[in-house]
Design a protein around this motif. Structure first.
Motif, mmCIF file in Angstrom:
data_model
loop_
_atom_site.group_PDB
_atom_site.id
_atom_site.type_symbol
_atom_site.label_atom_id
_atom_site.label_comp_id
_atom_site.label_asym_id
_atom_site.label_seq_id
_atom_site.Cartn_x
_atom_site.Cartn_y
_atom_site.Cartn_z
ATOM 1 N N ARG A 46 21.005 49.423 18.711
ATOM 2 C CA ARG A 46 22.434 49.555 18.416
ATOM 3 C C ARG A 46 23.211 49.974 19.671
ATOM 4 N N ALA A 47 22.629 50.867 20.462
ATOM 5 C CA ALA A 47 23.282 51.290 21.703
ATOM 6 C C ALA A 47 23.459 50.113 22.657
ATOM 7 N N SER A 48 22.455 49.232 22.719
ATOM 8 C CA SER A 48 22.548 48.092 23.632
ATOM 9 C C SER A 48 23.632 47.112 23.184
ATOM 10 N N VAL A 49 23.885 47.052 21.872
ATOM 11 C CA VAL A 49 24.982 46.224 21.366
ATOM 12 C C VAL A 49 26.327 46.827 21.781
ATOM 13 N N GLU A 50 26.467 48.141 21.587
ATOM 14 C CA GLU A 50 27.747 48.790 21.872
ATOM 15 C C GLU A 50 28.067 48.781 23.363
ATOM 16 N N GLU A 51 27.050 48.813 24.226
ATOM 17 C CA GLU A 51 27.287 48.765 25.666
ATOM 18 C C GLU A 51 27.915 47.440 26.095
ATOM 19 N N LEU A 52 27.679 46.389 25.309
ATOM 20 C CA LEU A 52 28.192 45.063 25.651
ATOM 21 C C LEU A 52 29.496 44.721 24.933
ATOM 22 N N ARG A 53 29.839 45.505 23.915
ATOM 23 C CA ARG A 53 31.027 45.205 23.115
ATOM 24 C C ARG A 53 32.307 45.467 23.916
ATOM 25 N N LYS A 54 33.245 44.552 23.830
ATOM 26 C CA LYS A 54 34.563 44.699 24.451
ATOM 27 C C LYS A 54 35.636 44.493 23.376
ATOM 28 N N PRO A 55 36.794 45.144 23.526
ATOM 29 C CA PRO A 55 37.857 44.977 22.520
ATOM 30 C C PRO A 55 38.214 43.506 22.313
ATOM 31 N N GLY A 56 38.286 43.112 21.046
ATOM 32 C CA GLY A 56 38.665 41.750 20.714
ATOM 33 C C GLY A 56 37.567 40.724 20.880
ATOM 34 N N MET A 57 36.378 41.126 21.253
ATOM 35 C CA MET A 57 35.278 40.178 21.467
ATOM 36 C C MET A 57 34.826 39.569 20.148
ATOM 37 N N ALA A 58 34.620 38.272 20.141
ATOM 38 C CA ALA A 58 34.149 37.586 18.942
ATOM 39 C C ALA A 58 32.673 37.899 18.707
ATOM 40 N N ALA A 59 32.268 37.865 17.441
ATOM 41 C CA ALA A 59 30.884 38.175 17.074
ATOM 42 C C ALA A 59 29.913 37.237 17.776
ATOM 43 N N ALA A 60 30.256 35.954 17.858
ATOM 44 C CA ALA A 60 29.358 34.975 18.473
ATOM 45 C C ALA A 60 29.150 35.278 19.963
ATOM 46 N N GLU A 61 30.218 35.711 20.633
ATOM 47 C CA GLU A 61 30.108 36.024 22.057
ATOM 48 C C GLU A 61 29.248 37.267 22.275
ATOM 49 N N LEU A 62 29.439 38.278 21.428
ATOM 50 C CA LEU A 62 28.652 39.507 21.554
ATOM 51 C C LEU A 62 27.174 39.222 21.281
ATOM 52 N N ARG A 63 26.916 38.395 20.286
ATOM 53 C CA ARG A 63 25.525 38.044 19.983
ATOM 54 C C ARG A 63 24.881 37.326 21.160
ATOM 55 N N GLN A 64 25.613 36.397 21.761
ATOM 56 C CA GLN A 64 25.075 35.659 22.907
ATOM 57 C C GLN A 64 24.792 36.592 24.078
ATOM 58 N N LEU A 65 25.721 37.510 24.357
ATOM 59 C CA LEU A 65 25.531 38.462 25.446
ATOM 60 C C LEU A 65 24.320 39.359 25.195
ATOM 61 N N TRP A 66 24.162 39.789 23.925
ATOM 62 C CA TRP A 66 23.030 40.669 23.615
ATOM 63 C C TRP A 66 21.708 39.950 23.872
ATOM 64 N N HIS A 67 21.620 38.683 23.508
ATOM 65 C CA HIS A 67 20.378 37.934 23.718
ATOM 66 C C HIS A 67 20.085 37.732 25.211
ATOM 67 N N ILE A 68 21.097 37.895 26.053
ATOM 68 C CA ILE A 68 20.885 37.764 27.498
ATOM 69 C C ILE A 68 20.634 39.114 28.152
ATOM 70 N N TYR A 69 21.405 40.124 27.746
ATOM 71 C CA TYR A 69 21.384 41.404 28.468
ATOM 72 C C TYR A 69 20.948 42.602 27.627
ATOM 73 N N GLY A 70 20.743 42.425 26.347
ATOM 74 C CA GLY A 70 20.458 43.565 25.483
ATOM 75 C C GLY A 70 19.018 44.040 25.539
ATOM 76 N N GLU A 71 18.721 45.035 24.695
ATOM 77 C CA GLU A 71 17.366 45.553 24.528
ATOM 78 C C GLU A 71 16.960 45.387 23.073
ATOM 79 N N ASP A 72 15.746 44.883 22.859
ATOM 80 C CA ASP A 72 15.200 44.804 21.513
ATOM 81 C C ASP A 72 14.051 45.799 21.408
ATOM 82 N N CYS A 73 13.867 46.361 20.241
ATOM 83 C CA CYS A 73 12.816 47.356 20.029
ATOM 84 C C CYS A 73 12.059 47.047 18.747
ATOM 85 N N SER A 74 10.749 47.211 18.805
ATOM 86 C CA SER A 74 9.924 47.048 17.609
ATOM 87 C C SER A 74 8.895 48.166 17.563
#
Length: 266
Positions: A46-74
């Motif tokens: 969740r923190a990695s999502v919020e680090e990439l979120r910008k005001p007014g950003m569309a969900a599709a853009e945020l999802r794409q950015l997360w898949h490039i720059y985010g962190e996944d945990c299992s």
């Protein structure tokens, strides 16, 4: 082979920006429960999502950015993956508390155990002592932790076979932590001495230890250090650290020293 249903539990952190590189995965181990590991994994994603979120950003853009720059945990050996909740995280912005995975990271805790360890012929030695762990060890965990100590004691006493196979736990206590100074403070070493008496168990004694603290310990910090020293001694007696609450401080002394602290803060 460790039982995957028993602690410690581990979380695999995958840096999406480094996928395929040697350091794209890290394992954070030492969680005491599956719930603790799960909470850490969710908060970190969740923190990695919020680090990439910008005001007014569309969900599709945020999802794409997360898949490039985010962190996944299992969570290892469990059906838990933070990215399974990605759409929910994207749709619902989170605050600092929900993203504070650092506070959920396993920390080293202090324990003391007194153990009677036996070989297959029921010949025994006393072992144990103070140790640090991020979770409370099971009986098998204690046997593994003090196995080498028991073997050395068997050898010293001429007992054979030397292989430890059985354990009796005489006592096993979690102990208080030392006080933690403000982040970034320059630390000095202080030898703290305390004389005390516990009337309820008819015991009195003197204890001392070296602590890291910016200035000469006083007030809350000194009381915390004194309490720890009394708790450790009451644990060594087998009464238990909680008896420190009933101890009366008779004398106290603090002196600066060059000695390394007896109670590390890591």
């Amino acid at each position: 082979m460790p039982d995957p249903a028993q602690p410690p539990f581990s979380v695999v952190v995958v840096d999406m920006a480094k996928t395929g590189e040697p350091d794209d995965e890290r394992i954070i181990s030492g969680f005491e429960t599956l719930d603790a590991a799960t909470s850490y994994a969710i908060a970190r994603v969740r923190a990695s999502v919020e680090e990439l979120r910008k005001p007014g950003m569309a969900a599709a853009e945020l999802r794409q950015l997360w898949h490039i720059y985010g962190e996944d945990c299992s969570v290892l050996h469990a059906d838990v993956r933070g990215s399974d909740l990605l759409d929910e995280f994207i749709a619902t912005p989170a605050g600092p508390t929900e993203c504070n995975w650092a506070v959920l990271t396993p920390r080293l805790r202090r324990f003391r155990a007194s153990l009677l360890i036996s070989n297959e012929r029921d010949e025994s030695v006393w072992a144990g002592g103070f140790f640090r762990s991020t979770y409370r060890l099971s009986r098998d965990g204690l046997l593994a932790r003090f196995r080498d100590d028991a073997i050395a004691l068997f050898k010293a006493k001429g007992i054979a076979p030397e292989k430890p196979v059985k354990i009796m736990v005489a006592n096993y206590f979690e102990l208080p932590d030392p006080p933690y100074p403000p982040p970034g403070a320059k630390l000095r070493s202080w030898n703290v001495e305390v004389g005390f008496v516990c009337h309820d168990v008819k015991f009195g004694g003197d204890a001392s230890g070296v602590f890291a603290w910016p200035d000469e310990p006083a007030d809350w910090a000194l009381r915390t250090m004194q309490f720890l020293l009394m708790a450790d001694m009451m644990a060594m007696r087998g009464d238990g650290p909680d008896w420190a609450n009933d101890c009366e401080v008779l004398s106290a002394r603090v002196t600066e020293t060059d000695a390394y602290p007896d109670y590390p803060l890591d």
